[in-house]
Write a protein that holds these residues in place. Structure first.
Motif, mmCIF file in Angstrom:
data_model
loop_
_atom_site.group_PDB
_atom_site.id
_atom_site.type_symbol
_atom_site.label_atom_id
_atom_site.label_comp_id
_atom_site.label_asym_id
_atom_site.label_seq_id
_atom_site.Cartn_x
_atom_site.Cartn_y
_atom_site.Cartn_z
ATOM 1 N N ILE A 58 70.628 89.233 74.200
ATOM 2 C CA ILE A 58 69.553 89.105 73.164
ATOM 3 C C ILE A 58 69.958 88.899 71.729
ATOM 4 O O ILE A 58 69.998 88.139 71.016
ATOM 5 N N ILE A 59 70.947 90.063 71.436
ATOM 6 C CA ILE A 59 71.742 89.928 69.953
ATOM 7 C C ILE A 59 73.104 90.579 70.381
ATOM 8 O O ILE A 59 74.102 89.636 70.598
ATOM 9 N N ASN A 60 73.243 91.776 70.077
ATOM 10 C CA ASN A 60 74.412 92.392 70.553
ATOM 11 C C ASN A 60 74.442 92.645 72.006
ATOM 12 O O ASN A 60 75.522 92.320 72.926
ATOM 13 N N SER A 61 73.415 92.870 72.618
ATOM 14 C CA SER A 61 73.148 93.410 74.145
ATOM 15 C C SER A 61 73.007 92.341 75.328
ATOM 16 O O SER A 61 72.602 91.150 74.578
ATOM 17 N N GLN A 62 73.450 92.561 76.271
ATOM 18 C CA GLN A 62 73.188 91.785 77.350
ATOM 19 C C GLN A 62 71.598 91.699 77.498
ATOM 20 O O GLN A 62 71.036 92.811 77.390
ATOM 21 N N SER A 63 71.119 90.598 78.156
ATOM 22 C CA SER A 63 69.805 90.634 78.739
ATOM 23 C C SER A 63 69.883 90.754 79.959
ATOM 24 O O SER A 63 70.844 90.796 80.715
ATOM 25 N N ILE A 64 68.578 90.686 80.659
ATOM 26 C CA ILE A 64 68.516 90.887 82.295
ATOM 27 C C ILE A 64 68.614 89.776 82.946
ATOM 28 O O ILE A 64 69.014 89.601 84.003
ATOM 29 N N GLU A 65 69.013 88.724 82.151
ATOM 30 C CA GLU A 65 69.166 87.230 82.588
ATOM 31 C C GLU A 65 70.366 86.851 83.218
ATOM 32 O O GLU A 65 71.250 87.366 82.614
ATOM 33 N N THR A 66 70.392 86.112 84.288
ATOM 34 C CA THR A 66 71.785 85.429 84.671
ATOM 35 C C THR A 66 71.639 83.902 84.520
ATOM 36 O O THR A 66 70.734 83.443 84.521
ATOM 37 N N PRO A 67 72.841 83.315 84.576
ATOM 38 C CA PRO A 67 72.804 81.783 84.648
ATOM 39 C C PRO A 67 72.102 81.124 85.491
ATOM 40 O O PRO A 67 71.630 79.855 85.351
ATOM 41 N N GLY A 68 71.845 81.620 86.707
ATOM 42 C CA GLY A 68 71.381 81.015 87.757
ATOM 43 C C GLY A 68 72.550 80.362 88.836
ATOM 44 O O GLY A 68 73.539 79.885 88.352
ATOM 45 N N ASN A 69 72.074 80.325 90.011
ATOM 46 C CA ASN A 69 73.092 79.885 91.217
ATOM 47 C C ASN A 69 73.601 78.596 90.615
ATOM 48 O O ASN A 69 73.031 77.646 90.469
ATOM 49 N N GLY A 70 75.042 78.522 90.635
ATOM 50 C CA GLY A 70 75.815 77.535 90.448
ATOM 51 C C GLY A 70 75.828 76.867 89.119
ATOM 52 O O GLY A 70 76.203 75.627 88.969
ATOM 53 N N THR A 71 75.195 77.701 87.996
ATOM 54 C CA THR A 71 75.280 77.394 86.484
ATOM 55 C C THR A 71 76.316 77.702 85.868
ATOM 56 O O THR A 71 76.505 79.178 85.979
ATOM 57 N N LEU A 72 76.933 77.080 85.154
ATOM 58 C CA LEU A 72 78.135 77.908 84.062
ATOM 59 C C LEU A 72 77.418 77.940 82.872
ATOM 60 O O LEU A 72 77.118 76.920 82.240
#
Length: 303
Positions: A58-72
């Motif tokens: 988000i800004i400082n914090s992590q969000s709930i999102e992940t890159p997705g399968n096989g994504t760097l």
């Protein structure tokens, strides 16, 4: 029947046939549109809510999102000095802290990451898992829940009589990220947080620091969104000594990557810094201007 009457009858029959055909075609088209509308608006159909946030931070914090399968995902996070540092420091632009990191989606729900910050020459690594996903329809899940755990190690050379052990250089973070996308424009996230520090410099400082964070994303246009996050330190010696971390910013989507601009009172960009060690007062001008550039690459399909 005269030839004239026969021609009129044939023409009338042709008109009737055309009208029936058009009516049948229109009815078929209407039925098709109704079927499509039913498929897309069926309140009983269970669907996963996606894109609660458009980036993994988000800004400082992590969000709930992940890159997705096989994504760097490759992230460049940058903070200048404080705006109130004066003209001699070019209002903070002469100073800088940098963090580079990679995040990889092992699956659509599980991600790993590594990073390196110039602040205290810190290396960090983390695991992030989507335990629950917000859904609509039958037996809808009202929120998404992501579990986050990280560790960070300080690699500075210390001028102390006794060299610090490896264990004393380690800090750990544990978070539960709970988010809800209330509408296509508004998403909100809560973040209960525990920071464990194996070593504290002063007697009476807390090894375990508890905080509650909150973040939001408000979409303004198709490619522009307002973001903010805040961490409230629970009462204790750390809360008496340090400030609560606050950040405001904007997300700009530019096709292949998300460009984030922000203002915050935290110099550090990992949890071990901005949760228990923020010493800047946002409302007294101790504001760091920074940005994050995130670029994603599809890896799995290319192997």
């Amino acid at each position: 029947m005269t030839r004239h009457s026969y021609a009129i009858a044939r023409f009338s029959g042709l008109v009737v046939a055309v009208l029936l055909g058009l009516t049948s075609s229109a009815q078929a088209q209407t039925d098709l549109l109704n079927d499509l509308e039913k498929q897309t608006t069926d309140p009983l159909k269970r669907e996963v809510v996606t894109a609660t946030f458009k980036a993994t931070h988000i800004i400082n914090s992590q969000s709930i999102e992940t890159p997705g399968n096989g994504t760097l995902a490759f992230l460049i996070q940058h903070r200048f000095g404080t705006l109130n540092s004066g003209a001699y420091e070019f209002f903070g632009l002469d100073q800088a802290v940098l963090r580079l990191s990679f995040e990889y989606g092992l699956t659509d729900r599980l991600a790993v990451g590594v990073g390196r910050s110039s602040q205290e020459k810190t290396f960090d690594g983390f695991l992030k898992y989507k335990a629950l996903q917000q859904t609509t329809g039958t037996r809808a899940m009202p929120v998404s829940v992501t579990l986050f755990a990280s560790s960070a190690i300080n690699t500075l050379k210390f001028n102390e009589p006794v060299e610090r052990t490896t264990a004393s250089r380690l800090d750990y973070t544990y978070q539960v990220l709970v988010a809800r996308k209330f509408s296509p424009a508004l998403s909100v996230q809560l973040m209960p947080t525990l920071i464990h520090r194996n070593y504290v410099a002063k007697e009476g400082m807390q090894n375990d620091v508890y905080a509650v964070g909150a973040g939001l994303r408000q979409k303004l246009t198709k490619r522009l969104a307002l973001t903010a996050d805040y961490f409230y330190l629970l009462p204790g010696n750390t809360a008496k000594t340090y400030q609560n971390a606050l950040g405001v910013g904007v997300d700009i989507e530019t096709g292949g990557h998300v460009f984030q601009l922000h203002l915050t009172n935290s110099k550090g960009m990992t949890e071990k810094f901005f949760v228990p060690q923020t010493d800047g007062n946002f409302f007294k001008g101790d504001i760091y201007f920074g940005f994050t550039v995130a670029r994603s690459f599809t890896i799995k399909s290319q192997l």
